[in-house]
Write an enzyme that holds these catalytic residues in place. Structure first.
Site, short mmCIF file in Angstrom:
data_model
loop_
_atom_site.label_atom_id
_atom_site.label_comp_id
_atom_site.label_asym_id
_atom_site.label_seq_id
_atom_site.Cartn_x
_atom_site.Cartn_y
_atom_site.Cartn_z
N TYR A 73 37.08 12.33 -13.24
CA TYR A 73 37.91 12.42 -12.04
C TYR A 73 37.07 12.77 -10.82
O TYR A 73 37.21 12.16 -9.75
CB TYR A 73 38.99 13.48 -12.26
CG TYR A 73 39.93 13.66 -11.08
CD1 TYR A 73 40.83 12.66 -10.72
CD2 TYR A 73 39.93 14.84 -10.34
CE1 TYR A 73 41.70 12.83 -9.65
CE2 TYR A 73 40.79 15.01 -9.26
CZ TYR A 73 41.67 14.02 -8.93
OH TYR A 73 42.52 14.17 -7.86
N SER A 84 39.73 13.57 -2.75
CA SER A 84 40.18 14.88 -3.21
C SER A 84 39.04 15.88 -3.04
O SER A 84 37.86 15.50 -3.01
CB SER A 84 40.59 14.80 -4.69
OG SER A 84 40.70 16.09 -5.27
#
Length: 329
Positions: free
Chosen positions: A185, A160
């Site tokens: 994350y 990501s």
């Protein structure tokens, strides 16, 4: 390693779909494993690769729940796989090796929504790092004999633009103090990229290449479904009626557009001889020397380009060695 981190002019765009990327590519006889290949981007990846002729094994924590989503897709089987459970990971890899099939493409796709509170696995490891990175690291090592047997294989880690948020927290990767779900994350997504970099360095001579992929932002995936509607609206991802806003040039994509870079990494002949790179919008992404984190503001994403800490070869080797120690602990 970072010298390869520049676009090659693939001819595809942010709006290209998985089917467009795969047009003219025949995957008959190609064996694929997709973790979490029954939902979201994983499901679209499974569908597109199958329609191109591949045989796909989907790893799912709950095969019975996954089966209805995969109904009607040809050449697909489901294997039980819980990336937080080392025994389950080993069992999945062993079953695949026992089948005697080579593995041409491994898509390490599965992830979990960022929990609001710190969640640890049975070993005490932070759950996002343990699922997105460590479980896939263990799985990839377990499947190495099958990857070697393909005599030309690709490992695709779905990362990501959030790799910009955090380097590996070397002193405290499991957040023994001061948990932050967003930093956790970001760390997990950085780990996905560094894993691809070091895998490629170690295994390229055996014909096994590694890639990390930023698919864009796809509203409707399991990860985004965990985000409150008001936050999605403030980020410019849904309209007042709750419908996704599709604007691929600004990262906002359909599942078909989001999966395109995954299948590009997995299959494109344009990447022959290239590996250990971060891809976005169906091309190699540029390296951004400005390490400022990804931000949404109210409407726009500032950047999802890869930053130096996520492709640093020394960090990549260090993470590999740390991961090996964590698996043995």
């Amino acid at each position: 390693m970072t010298q390869q981190q520049h676009p090659i002019g693939s001819g595809f765009t942010a709006a290209s779909t998985a089917d467009e990327v795969l047009k003219g590519i025949d995957l008959s006889g190609t064996n694929v494993v997709v973790t979490g290949g029954h939902s979201g981007l994983g499901l679209e990846t499974t569908r597109a690769l199958s329609e191109a002729g591949a045989s796909v094994t989907v790893g799912s924590r709950n095969p019975d729940r996954a089966a209805p989503a995969l109904a009607g897709i040809e050449r697909v089987e489901i294997g039980q796989l819980d990336l937080l459970d080392p025994t389950s990971v080993d069992a999945f890899a062993a079953r695949y090796l026992d089948s005697g099939r080579p593995l041409h493409i491994l898509v390490n796709n599965a992830a979990i929504p960022a929990p609001g509170e710190l969640v640890r696995d049975a070993r005490g490891y932070e759950s996002q790092f343990a699922t997105s990175h460590l479980g896939h690291f263990q799985l990839t090592l377990g499947l190495l004999p099958a990857l070697r047997a393909a005599h030309g294989a690709r490992v695709v880690n779905v990362s990501s633009g959030a790799q910009r948020i955090s380097d590996i927290r070397w002193a405290d990767p499991h957040f023994t103090t001061g948990y932050d779900r967003i930093l956790a994350y970001g760390q997990a997504k950085t780990a996905n990229v560094l894993f691809a970099v070091e895998l490629d360095r170690r295994w390229a001579e055996e014909g096994i290449r590694g890639y990390a992929v930023h698919p864009g932002i796809v509203v409707g995936t399991n990860l985004n479904n965990s985000t409150p509607q008001d936050q999605l609206r403030a980020m410019g991802l849904i309209d007042d009626s709750g419908r996704p806003i599709i604007d691929p040039d600004r990262e906002k994509k359909t599942p078909q557009q989001g999966a395109s870079t995954i299948v590009f990494a997995a299959t494109s002949p344009l990447l022959a001889g290239i590996g250990g790179v971060y891809l976005k919008d169906n091309d190699i992404g540029p390296l951004d020397d400005d390490p400022s984190p990804i931000t949404f503001g109210t409407e726009e994403i500032v950047s999802s380009d890869v930053v130096p800490h996520a492709v640093d070869p020394e960090s990549a080797q260090r993470l590999w060695e740390l991961s090996e120690r964590l698996l043995k602990a």
